[in-house]
Design a protein around this motif. Structure first.
Motif, PDB file in Angstrom:
ATOM      1  N   ALA A  16       0.718  -1.109   0.048  1.00  0.00           N
ATOM      2  CA  ALA A  16       0.166   0.293   0.234  1.00  0.00           C
ATOM      3  C   ALA A  16       0.850   1.511   0.096  1.00  0.00           C
ATOM      4  O   ALA A  16       0.516   2.415   0.292  1.00  0.00           O
ATOM      5  CB  ALA A  16      -1.159  -0.204   0.733  1.00  0.00           C
ATOM      6  N   GLY A  17       1.872   1.074  -0.144  1.00  0.00           N
ATOM      7  CA  GLY A  17       3.073   1.910  -0.294  1.00  0.00           C
ATOM      8  C   GLY A  17       3.130   2.937   1.162  1.00  0.00           C
ATOM      9  O   GLY A  17       3.490   4.014   1.394  1.00  0.00           O
ATOM     10  N   LYS A  18       3.589   2.164   2.077  1.00  0.00           N
ATOM     11  CA  LYS A  18       3.348   2.441   3.841  1.00  0.00           C
ATOM     12  C   LYS A  18       4.832   2.800   3.772  1.00  0.00           C
ATOM     13  O   LYS A  18       5.406   1.349   3.953  1.00  0.00           O
ATOM     14  CB  LYS A  18       2.230   2.164   4.905  1.00  0.00           C
ATOM     15  N   LEU A  19       5.259   3.668   4.463  1.00  0.00           N
ATOM     16  CA  LEU A  19       6.362   3.596   5.337  1.00  0.00           C
ATOM     17  C   LEU A  19       6.916   2.305   6.416  1.00  0.00           C
ATOM     18  O   LEU A  19       5.829   3.168   7.556  1.00  0.00           O
ATOM     19  CB  LEU A  19       6.909   5.469   5.621  1.00  0.00           C
ATOM     20  N   ASN A  20       8.258   2.788   6.674  1.00  0.00           N
ATOM     21  CA  ASN A  20       8.269   2.216   8.223  1.00  0.00           C
ATOM     22  C   ASN A  20       9.430   3.395   8.057  1.00  0.00           C
ATOM     23  O   ASN A  20      10.626   2.843   7.818  1.00  0.00           O
ATOM     24  CB  ASN A  20       9.088   0.666   8.020  1.00  0.00           C
ATOM     25  N   VAL A  21       9.527   3.802   9.614  1.00  0.00           N
ATOM     26  CA  VAL A  21      10.198   5.466  10.115  1.00  0.00           C
ATOM     27  C   VAL A  21      10.574   5.271  11.174  1.00  0.00           C
ATOM     28  O   VAL A  21       9.767   4.782  12.003  1.00  0.00           O
ATOM     29  CB  VAL A  21       9.800   6.628   9.692  1.00  0.00           C
ATOM     30  N   MET A  22      12.388   4.715  11.406  1.00  0.00           N
ATOM     31  CA  MET A  22      13.254   4.833  12.530  1.00  0.00           C
ATOM     32  C   MET A  22      13.173   6.061  12.791  1.00  0.00           C
ATOM     33  O   MET A  22      13.154   7.596  12.281  1.00  0.00           O
ATOM     34  CB  MET A  22      13.955   4.132  12.862  1.00  0.00           C
TER      35      MET A  22
ATOM     36  N   VAL B 269      15.415   6.544   8.361  1.00  0.00           N
ATOM     37  CA  VAL B 269      16.108   5.983  10.457  1.00  0.00           C
ATOM     38  C   VAL B 269      15.866   8.186  10.544  1.00  0.00           C
ATOM     39  O   VAL B 269      16.798   8.696   9.743  1.00  0.00           O
ATOM     40  CB  VAL B 269      17.300   5.925  10.778  1.00  0.00           C
ATOM     41  N   VAL B 270      15.386   8.795  10.717  1.00  0.00           N
ATOM     42  CA  VAL B 270      15.152   9.941  10.435  1.00  0.00           C
ATOM     43  C   VAL B 270      16.400  10.658  12.412  1.00  0.00           C
ATOM     44  O   VAL B 270      15.457  10.242  13.748  1.00  0.00           O
ATOM     45  CB  VAL B 270      13.697  10.531  11.324  1.00  0.00           C
ATOM     46  N   ILE B 271      17.304  11.348  12.251  1.00  0.00           N
ATOM     47  CA  ILE B 271      18.342  11.454  13.165  1.00  0.00           C
ATOM     48  C   ILE B 271      17.930  12.543  14.182  1.00  0.00           C
ATOM     49  O   ILE B 271      17.448  13.846  12.984  1.00  0.00           O
ATOM     50  CB  ILE B 271      19.013  10.763  13.378  1.00  0.00           C
ATOM     51  N   ASP B 272      18.450  13.012  15.152  1.00  0.00           N
ATOM     52  CA  ASP B 272      18.718  14.486  15.878  1.00  0.00           C
ATOM     53  C   ASP B 272      20.724  14.936  15.336  1.00  0.00           C
ATOM     54  O   ASP B 272      21.116  13.880  14.832  1.00  0.00           O
ATOM     55  CB  ASP B 272      18.380  14.730  17.395  1.00  0.00           C
ATOM     56  N   PHE B 273      20.603  15.976  15.769  1.00  0.00           N
ATOM     57  CA  PHE B 273      22.237  16.827  15.393  1.00  0.00           C
ATOM     58  C   PHE B 273      23.072  16.300  16.202  1.00  0.00           C
ATOM     59  O   PHE B 273      24.430  16.022  15.038  1.00  0.00           O
ATOM     60  CB  PHE B 273      22.590  18.272  15.734  1.00  0.00           C
ATOM     61  N   PHE B 274      22.992  15.385  16.663  1.00  0.00           N
ATOM     62  CA  PHE B 274      24.453  14.875  18.044  1.00  0.00           C
ATOM     63  C   PHE B 274      25.116  13.641  17.297  1.00  0.00           C
ATOM     64  O   PHE B 274      25.783  12.814  17.216  1.00  0.00           O
ATOM     65  CB  PHE B 274      23.374  14.069  19.071  1.00  0.00           C
ATOM     66  N   TYR B 275      23.956  13.207  16.465  1.00  0.00           N
ATOM     67  CA  TYR B 275      23.752  11.204  16.253  1.00  0.00           C
ATOM     68  C   TYR B 275      24.833  11.236  14.660  1.00  0.00           C
ATOM     69  O   TYR B 275      24.609  10.430  13.948  1.00  0.00           O
ATOM     70  CB  TYR B 275      23.027  10.321  16.223  1.00  0.00           C
TER      71      TYR B 275
ATOM     72  N   ILE C  98      26.329   3.471  10.457  1.00  0.00           N
ATOM     73  CA  ILE C  98      25.998   1.976  10.816  1.00  0.00           C
ATOM     74  C   ILE C  98      24.823   2.317   9.817  1.00  0.00           C
ATOM     75  O   ILE C  98      24.443   0.608   9.445  1.00  0.00           O
ATOM     76  CB  ILE C  98      24.915   2.185  12.036  1.00  0.00           C
ATOM     77  N   ALA C  99      24.103   2.656   9.614  1.00  0.00           N
ATOM     78  CA  ALA C  99      22.693   2.464   8.984  1.00  0.00           C
ATOM     79  C   ALA C  99      22.708   2.055   7.435  1.00  0.00           C
ATOM     80  O   ALA C  99      22.224   1.532   6.639  1.00  0.00           O
ATOM     81  CB  ALA C  99      21.743   4.036   8.503  1.00  0.00           C
ATOM     82  N   ASP C 100      23.859   2.910   7.075  1.00  0.00           N
ATOM     83  CA  ASP C 100      24.706   2.898   5.428  1.00  0.00           C
ATOM     84  C   ASP C 100      24.710   1.276   5.630  1.00  0.00           C
ATOM     85  O   ASP C 100      24.506   0.629   4.149  1.00  0.00           O
ATOM     86  CB  ASP C 100      25.565   3.985   5.039  1.00  0.00           C
ATOM     87  N   GLU C 101      25.451   0.480   6.509  1.00  0.00           N
ATOM     88  CA  GLU C 101      25.440  -0.942   6.111  1.00  0.00           C
ATOM     89  C   GLU C 101      24.795  -1.680   5.730  1.00  0.00           C
ATOM     90  O   GLU C 101      24.788  -2.917   4.928  1.00  0.00           O
ATOM     91  CB  GLU C 101      26.337  -1.304   7.702  1.00  0.00           C
ATOM     92  N   HIS C 102      22.917  -1.222   6.079  1.00  0.00           N
ATOM     93  CA  HIS C 102      22.562  -2.013   6.030  1.00  0.00           C
ATOM     94  C   HIS C 102      21.081  -1.489   4.885  1.00  0.00           C
ATOM     95  O   HIS C 102      20.421  -1.462   4.870  1.00  0.00           O
ATOM     96  CB  HIS C 102      21.193  -1.691   7.516  1.00  0.00           C
ATOM     97  N   GLY C 103      21.804  -0.169   4.357  1.00  0.00           N
ATOM     98  CA  GLY C 103      21.188   0.183   3.519  1.00  0.00           C
ATOM     99  C   GLY C 103      20.183   0.862   3.361  1.00  0.00           C
ATOM    100  O   GLY C 103      19.069   0.804   2.993  1.00  0.00           O
ATOM    101  N   VAL C 104      19.830   1.241   4.635  1.00  0.00           N
ATOM    102  CA  VAL C 104      18.746   2.581   5.038  1.00  0.00           C
ATOM    103  C   VAL C 104      19.314   3.764   5.272  1.00  0.00           C
ATOM    104  O   VAL C 104      20.256   4.701   5.276  1.00  0.00           O
ATOM    105  CB  VAL C 104      18.365   2.135   6.782  1.00  0.00           C
ATOM    106  N   PRO C 105      18.848   4.565   4.478  1.00  0.00           N
ATOM    107  CA  PRO C 105      18.585   6.638   4.432  1.00  0.00           C
ATOM    108  C   PRO C 105      18.613   6.760   5.568  1.00  0.00           C
ATOM    109  O   PRO C 105      17.394   6.344   5.965  1.00  0.00           O
ATOM    110  CB  PRO C 105      18.042   6.605   2.954  1.00  0.00           C
TER     111      PRO C 105
END
Length: 481
Positions: free
Chosen positions: A8-14, A123-129, A135-142
């Motif tokens: 259905a085109g739904k997203l999965n967002v961390m 993965v939506v992240i804050d300035f600190f991380y 780490i996300a790149d290793e799993h192909g996650v933008p």
């Protein structure tokens, strides 16, 4: 994510905010809006923070998953300190060290999610991380960066290249607009006492990395930046940022509770389920636009002298007030209650027209109340937005980070006035407080401030406009995952 949802085109967002409630709450609001559109949201923090987050509406809970990563132990960090509200300012570097220690738990959690068929789309992240995108790149996650500060603040800080070409090494360098913002209003800059603090953000901390290096590094390793803002609040600023950083800039809107939430059931802060909070009952007895609401956030570096001058200024102003009172950071010893921290006799002298409240205050609902005519605020971005969404003119008393820049921007827009301060040390006195309060609440100027604030309310409170910002963001997340 279930196959049906994916089809259905739904997203999965961390989502992973910095360990401060001023960051966690806007991230939670963004997550709620994604969940309301049918997307799955995983909100990451630490055990104590997850336990302290406000509950999400029942109809959204099936799509919002909260994960508590174990908080690393760091020598010298107070036991149980998992957010900026739990540790005094001198322990912030230790909190940052602990937060860097979350890299291993995050990596294990993400690897488990991917192995279990729950690979996030973003993965939506804050300035600190800074450690997270690799780490996300290793799993192909933008990754995307979500700033909870105004766009103008990040433009003022500038890109790495601009700072290399035009280095700022003294406090005075921050009291004028940077050279990469030639059209920035000359009055919108930091005061010298604020700039001294800001300069520290460019210096390496105990971790060896400065806050500015963290901001630049996360911008460089994420695909685009989301802002808690909108064109109506910061006109033309997003185009400026896109040009400065050469990456897409996406405003998400002001991310405030919907109007229906403000008028919802009184299920918290009272004497029991369904009880109306006492501060609202007190406001119910006041006449329209007669009260100034006073709240300086949870982390303003107030001193005992600040509290005295603020209190005496409110007394001199002679207006009705509701003060959401917080002890200064580090004051926890017995015998330091309200009576000890405020001028002798202040509470008795102002009884009947003022209420100093030490308990929980439903700030959004207070600002929405018809009795409130103005807002005395530290100019945190979240509080400023809340005041303006309800058309409240501002009396501004900024302290740190972006607050001074926000105060000057809002003064330039004619929605309030700043309390006069000594430029060298930032001190203020009762006369300055009283003068600013009277200008907004009593004198003829106040009508202009109130009118300008109400005009801004009309656009910021337009839910259709705000929903379109979120729809545009979802469209971007969907197209570029």
């Amino acid at each position: 994510m279930a196959m049906g949802e994916a089809a259905a085109g739904k997203l999965n967002v961390m989502m992973f905010p910095w360990l401060a409630f001023g960051h966690m709450i806007p991230y939670l609001e963004l997550g709620k809006r994604l969940a309301a559109r049918g997307h799955a949201v995983t909100f990451l923090s630490t055990p104590r923070n997850v336990a302290r987050l406000p509950p999400v509406p029942e109809h959204l809970s099936p799509r919002m998953h909260f994960v508590a990563l174990p908080m690393p132990v760091v020598d010298g960090l107070p036991e149980g300190a998992e957010s900026t509200t739990d540790a005094p300012p001198e322990k912030m570097e230790l909190l940052k060290e602990a937060c860097d220690g979350l890299a291993a738990p995050f990596a294990a959690f993400l690897a488990g999610a991917v192995a279990g068929g729950r690979r996030p789309d973003w993965v939506v992240i804050d300035f600190f991380y800074t450690w997270l995108p690799p780490i996300a790149d290793e799993h192909g996650v933008p990754c995307a960066l979500f700033h909870i500060v105004p766009a103008a603040f990040i433009a003022f800080l500038g890109p790495r290249s601009g700072n290399a070409q035009h280095p700022r090494t003294t406090p005075e360098d921050f009291t004028v607009p940077p050279k990469w913002l030639p059209s920035f209003p000359s009055a919108v800059a930091f005061r010298r006492h604020e700039a001294q603090w800001l300069l520290g953000g460019f210096q390496p901390g105990a971790s060896g990395v400065s806050d500015m290096d963290r901001i630049w590094a996360t911008k460089e390793r994420t695909r685009f930046t989301i802002y808690r803002s909108c064109e109506e609040l910061e006109p033309r600023m997003f185009a400026v940022l896109a040009d400065l950083f050469q990456k897409p800039i996406i405003p998400a809107g002001v991310l405030l509770q919907h109007a229906l939430d403000v008028d919802g059931p009184d299920d918290d802060g009272g004497s029991g389920p369904g009880a109306r909070p006492e501060v609202l009952e007190w406001l119910d007895k006041q006449t329209s636009n007669s009260v100034i609401y006073v709240a300086l956030g949870t982390e303003a570096p107030l001193t005992a002298a600040n509290l005295h001058e603020l209190a005496l200024g409110l007394e001199l102003a002679g207006v009705r007030f509701l003060w959401a009172f917080r002890k200064p950071a580090g004051v926890s010893a017995p015998g330091t209650g309200v009576d000890e921290l405020l001028p002798a006799g202040f509470v008795d002298r102002t009884l009947g027209r003022g209420l100093v409240w030490t308990g929980w205050v439903p700030q959004v609902r207070v600002l929405a109340h018809a009795a409130v005519g103005a807002f005395l605020t530290h100019c945190g971005w979240g509080s400023t937005i809340e005041g303006l969404v309800f058309g409240r003119p501002l009396v501004m008393l900024p302290f740190v980070v972006d607050q001074g820049l926000i105060a000057r921007t809002m003064a330039a827009r004619g929605v309030g006035v700043e309390v006069a301060r000594d430029d060298s040390d930032g001190s203020f006195d009762r006369d300055g407080v009283a003068e600013a309060v009277r200008r907004v609440m009593v004198e003829e100027d106040g009508k202009v401030f109130a009118s300008n604030a109400m005009n801004l309310k009309e656009v910021l409170g337009d839910q259709g406009r705000q929903d379109r910002y979120m729809d545009d963001l979802v469209g971007y997340l969907t197209r570029y995952k």
